[in-house]
Design a protein around this motif. Structure first.
Motif, PDB file in Angstrom:
ATOM      1  N   GLU A  15      -6.311  -4.907  -6.986  1.00 45.25           N
ATOM      2  CA  GLU A  15      -6.294  -5.706  -5.763  1.00 45.25           C
ATOM      3  C   GLU A  15      -4.905  -5.835  -5.143  1.00 45.25           C
ATOM      4  O   GLU A  15      -4.776  -6.418  -4.062  1.00 45.25           O
ATOM      5  CB  GLU A  15      -6.859  -7.131  -6.005  1.00 45.25           C
ATOM      6  CG  GLU A  15      -8.248  -7.149  -6.633  1.00 45.25           C
ATOM      7  CD  GLU A  15      -9.307  -6.613  -5.708  1.00 45.25           C
ATOM      8  OE1 GLU A  15      -9.243  -6.908  -4.500  1.00 45.25           O
ATOM      9  OE2 GLU A  15     -10.194  -5.884  -6.171  1.00 45.25           O
ATOM     10  N   GLU A  16      -3.870  -5.339  -5.807  1.00 43.72           N
ATOM     11  CA  GLU A  16      -2.521  -5.426  -5.239  1.00 43.72           C
ATOM     12  C   GLU A  16      -2.164  -4.129  -4.514  1.00 43.72           C
ATOM     13  O   GLU A  16      -2.679  -3.058  -4.852  1.00 43.72           O
ATOM     14  CB  GLU A  16      -1.505  -5.692  -6.351  1.00 43.72           C
ATOM     15  CG  GLU A  16      -1.596  -7.090  -6.951  1.00 43.72           C
ATOM     16  CD  GLU A  16      -0.510  -7.339  -7.978  1.00 43.72           C
ATOM     17  OE1 GLU A  16      -0.454  -8.465  -8.487  1.00 43.72           O
ATOM     18  OE2 GLU A  16       0.253  -6.404  -8.279  1.00 43.72           O
ATOM     19  N   PRO A  17      -1.257  -4.213  -3.538  1.00 43.91           N
ATOM     20  CA  PRO A  17      -0.822  -2.981  -2.882  1.00 43.91           C
ATOM     21  C   PRO A  17       0.103  -2.185  -3.799  1.00 43.91           C
ATOM     22  O   PRO A  17       0.783  -2.745  -4.647  1.00 43.91           O
ATOM     23  CB  PRO A  17      -0.068  -3.493  -1.648  1.00 43.91           C
ATOM     24  CG  PRO A  17       0.387  -4.853  -2.025  1.00 43.91           C
ATOM     25  CD  PRO A  17      -0.658  -5.424  -2.941  1.00 43.91           C
ATOM     26  N   VAL A  18       0.091  -0.878  -3.604  1.00 45.51           N
ATOM     27  CA  VAL A  18       0.942   0.016  -4.387  1.00 45.51           C
ATOM     28  C   VAL A  18       1.746   0.878  -3.426  1.00 45.51           C
ATOM     29  O   VAL A  18       1.193   1.441  -2.485  1.00 45.51           O
ATOM     30  CB  VAL A  18       0.111   0.943  -5.299  1.00 45.51           C
ATOM     31  CG1 VAL A  18       1.030   1.848  -6.114  1.00 45.51           C
ATOM     32  CG2 VAL A  18      -0.785   0.128  -6.222  1.00 45.51           C
ATOM     33  N   HIS A  19       3.042   0.954  -3.685  1.00 50.51           N
ATOM     34  CA  HIS A  19       3.927   1.790  -2.873  1.00 50.51           C
ATOM     35  C   HIS A  19       4.488   2.892  -3.768  1.00 50.51           C
ATOM     36  O   HIS A  19       5.291   2.623  -4.660  1.00 50.51           O
ATOM     37  CB  HIS A  19       5.067   0.949  -2.274  1.00 50.51           C
ATOM     38  CG  HIS A  19       4.617  -0.013  -1.233  1.00 50.51           C
ATOM     39  ND1 HIS A  19       5.158  -0.063   0.032  1.00 50.51           N
ATOM     40  CD2 HIS A  19       3.646  -0.949  -1.240  1.00 50.51           C
ATOM     41  CE1 HIS A  19       4.553  -0.991   0.745  1.00 50.51           C
ATOM     42  NE2 HIS A  19       3.625  -1.545  -0.009  1.00 50.51           N
ATOM     43  N   LEU A  20       4.078   4.115  -3.518  1.00 55.13           N
ATOM     44  CA  LEU A  20       4.536   5.250  -4.313  1.00 55.13           C
ATOM     45  C   LEU A  20       5.614   5.989  -3.518  1.00 55.13           C
ATOM     46  O   LEU A  20       5.336   6.585  -2.481  1.00 55.13           O
ATOM     47  CB  LEU A  20       3.366   6.188  -4.622  1.00 55.13           C
ATOM     48  CG  LEU A  20       2.262   5.581  -5.498  1.00 55.13           C
ATOM     49  CD1 LEU A  20       1.001   6.417  -5.434  1.00 55.13           C
ATOM     50  CD2 LEU A  20       2.739   5.457  -6.930  1.00 55.13           C
ATOM     51  N   PRO A  21       6.856   6.009  -4.031  1.00 55.70           N
ATOM     52  CA  PRO A  21       7.938   6.633  -3.268  1.00 55.70           C
ATOM     53  C   PRO A  21       8.084   8.128  -3.547  1.00 55.70           C
ATOM     54  O   PRO A  21       7.703   8.613  -4.628  1.00 55.70           O
ATOM     55  CB  PRO A  21       9.172   5.875  -3.776  1.00 55.70           C
ATOM     56  CG  PRO A  21       8.829   5.560  -5.201  1.00 55.70           C
ATOM     57  CD  PRO A  21       7.339   5.338  -5.249  1.00 55.70           C
ATOM     58  N   CYS A  22       8.667   8.810  -2.594  1.00 48.90           N
ATOM     59  CA  CYS A  22       8.958  10.238  -2.743  1.00 48.90           C
ATOM     60  C   CYS A  22      10.227  10.545  -1.955  1.00 48.90           C
ATOM     61  O   CYS A  22      10.322  10.219  -0.776  1.00 48.90           O
ATOM     62  CB  CYS A  22       7.786  11.068  -2.231  1.00 48.90           C
ATOM     63  SG  CYS A  22       8.022  12.849  -2.402  1.00 48.90           S
ATOM     64  N   GLU A  66      12.617   7.616   9.092  1.00 46.98           N
ATOM     65  CA  GLU A  66      13.005   8.183  10.384  1.00 46.98           C
ATOM     66  C   GLU A  66      13.744   9.512  10.227  1.00 46.98           C
ATOM     67  O   GLU A  66      13.559  10.430  11.034  1.00 46.98           O
ATOM     68  CB  GLU A  66      13.907   7.181  11.121  1.00 46.98           C
ATOM     69  CG  GLU A  66      14.017   7.439  12.612  1.00 46.98           C
ATOM     70  CD  GLU A  66      14.672   6.295  13.357  1.00 46.98           C
ATOM     71  OE1 GLU A  66      14.494   5.129  12.944  1.00 46.98           O
ATOM     72  OE2 GLU A  66      15.371   6.576  14.341  1.00 46.98           O
ATOM     73  N   ASP A  67      14.576   9.643   9.189  1.00 46.86           N
ATOM     74  CA  ASP A  67      15.282  10.902   8.951  1.00 46.86           C
ATOM     75  C   ASP A  67      14.443  11.886   8.141  1.00 46.86           C
ATOM     76  O   ASP A  67      14.898  12.989   7.842  1.00 46.86           O
ATOM     77  CB  ASP A  67      16.619  10.657   8.245  1.00 46.86           C
ATOM     78  CG  ASP A  67      16.469  10.036   6.873  1.00 46.86           C
ATOM     79  OD1 ASP A  67      17.484   9.683   6.262  1.00 46.86           O
ATOM     80  OD2 ASP A  67      15.322   9.883   6.407  1.00 46.86           O
ATOM     81  N   ARG A  68      13.242  11.499   7.778  1.00 44.74           N
ATOM     82  CA  ARG A  68      12.267  12.298   7.026  1.00 44.74           C
ATOM     83  C   ARG A  68      12.734  12.676   5.629  1.00 44.74           C
ATOM     84  O   ARG A  68      12.133  13.536   4.994  1.00 44.74           O
ATOM     85  CB  ARG A  68      11.902  13.575   7.796  1.00 44.74           C
ATOM     86  CG  ARG A  68      11.303  13.339   9.138  1.00 44.74           C
ATOM     87  CD  ARG A  68      10.254  14.341   9.569  1.00 44.74           C
ATOM     88  NE  ARG A  68      10.603  15.712   9.241  1.00 44.74           N
ATOM     89  CZ  ARG A  68       9.757  16.557   8.674  1.00 44.74           C
ATOM     90  NH1 ARG A  68       8.526  16.187   8.357  1.00 44.74           N
ATOM     91  NH2 ARG A  68      10.136  17.797   8.423  1.00 44.74           N
ATOM     92  N   LYS A  69      13.779  12.050   5.118  1.00 48.22           N
ATOM     93  CA  LYS A  69      14.255  12.411   3.794  1.00 48.22           C
ATOM     94  C   LYS A  69      13.527  11.649   2.695  1.00 48.22           C
ATOM     95  O   LYS A  69      13.796  11.859   1.504  1.00 48.22           O
ATOM     96  CB  LYS A  69      15.759  12.186   3.705  1.00 48.22           C
ATOM     97  CG  LYS A  69      16.538  13.123   4.621  1.00 48.22           C
ATOM     98  CD  LYS A  69      18.033  13.021   4.423  1.00 48.22           C
ATOM     99  CE  LYS A  69      18.736  14.063   5.297  1.00 48.22           C
ATOM    100  NZ  LYS A  69      20.199  14.045   5.129  1.00 48.22           N
ATOM    101  N   SER A  70      12.655  10.787   3.060  1.00 49.97           N
ATOM    102  CA  SER A  70      11.832  10.100   2.067  1.00 49.97           C
ATOM    103  C   SER A  70      10.526   9.662   2.714  1.00 49.97           C
ATOM    104  O   SER A  70      10.426   9.588   3.948  1.00 49.97           O
ATOM    105  CB  SER A  70      12.554   8.883   1.482  1.00 49.97           C
ATOM    106  OG  SER A  70      12.746   7.907   2.484  1.00 49.97           O
ATOM    107  N   SER A  71       9.540   9.406   1.867  1.00 49.17           N
ATOM    108  CA  SER A  71       8.264   8.909   2.356  1.00 49.17           C
ATOM    109  C   SER A  71       7.648   8.017   1.283  1.00 49.17           C
ATOM    110  O   SER A  71       8.075   8.042   0.118  1.00 49.17           O
ATOM    111  CB  SER A  71       7.308  10.055   2.707  1.00 49.17           C
ATOM    112  OG  SER A  71       7.045  10.861   1.570  1.00 49.17           O
TER     113      SER A  71
END
Lengths: 109, 113
Positions: A15-22, A66-71
């Motif tokens: 039920e919690e949000p998950v933020h997966l970085p790249c 914005e610089d597209r170096k991460s998502s």
């Protein structure tokens, strides 16, 4: 091919949000950012992909810097069925995907 | 609509033999690509076919080959099987453009003994 860097593992509660970085600091202008996930003994499942703008679909949201170096892949409310290996992939062709080791997401009830 | 279909799902072969795996893409898709997944090497791209022509190729020996038919169905062949070829072989299809979604099949499990 441009490389991506993902954490080996992450944990979440249901039920919690998950933020997966790249991180993809060497991304080129023609690289699409693809996210797939894979459960044991199954083929990879498409999650979402985008080029420059943030994207939303019924499964997840993709936030692109914005610089597209991460998502960041955002699962808005994690369920037990979201436990999987998540792959962040860059591809200019869209057809020859180079998979890394991905992030293993564990979800606890 | 039907997804990507791979046959056979499971097979066991002896070292030195050859094997042919089949893939039926989603209707309308013209690009078919193949991947190998092993515990040690992870998911690796083998090759991609578009309109019966190989368009991309990964770093695999010539024992691994493929072809695509006019109806977009594809086969991959591995000759002179080695124990290390034991893996899950995955097929994926798409319309073939750079921004298109790629869909994977459930894979063919190959065991070489």
């Amino acid at each position: 091919d441009a490389k991506t860097t993902q954490p080996n593992s992450m944990e979440s509660n249901e039920e919690e949000p998950v933020h997966l970085p790249c991180n993809h600091s060497t991304i080129s202008g023609t690289d699409y950012i693809h996210w797939y996930r894979q459960l044991p003994s199954q083929g990879p499942e498409y999650v979402i992909h985008g080029l420059t703008s943030n994207v939303n679909n019924r499964m997840a949201s993709l936030a692109i810097a914005e610089d597209r170096k991460s998502s960041t892949l955002i699962l808005h409310r994690a369920t037990l069925r979201d436990a999987a290996v998540y792959y962040c992939i860059l591809s200019p062709s869209g057809t020859a995907l180079i998979f890394g080791k991905g992030t293993t997401l564990s979800v606890s009830s | 609509k039907a997804g990507v279909t791979q046959t056979p799902r499971y097979l066991i072969k002896t070292r030195g033999q050859q094997v042919t795996l089949s893939c039926s893409p989603i209707s309308g898709h013209r690009s078919v690509s193949w991947y190998q997944q092993t515990p040690g090497q992870g998911l690796q791209f083998l090759f991609e076919y578009f309109s019966e022509t190989q368009r991309n190729k990964g770093n695999f020996p010539g024992r691994f080959s493929g072809r695509q038919f006019s109806n977009s169905r594809s086969e991959m062949n591995v000759s002179t099987l080695e124990l290390g070829d034991s893996a899950l072989y995955l097929c994926a299809s798409s319309f073939g453009g750079s921004g298109n979604t790629i869909y994977f099949g459930e894979g063919s499990w190959l065991t070489v003994v």
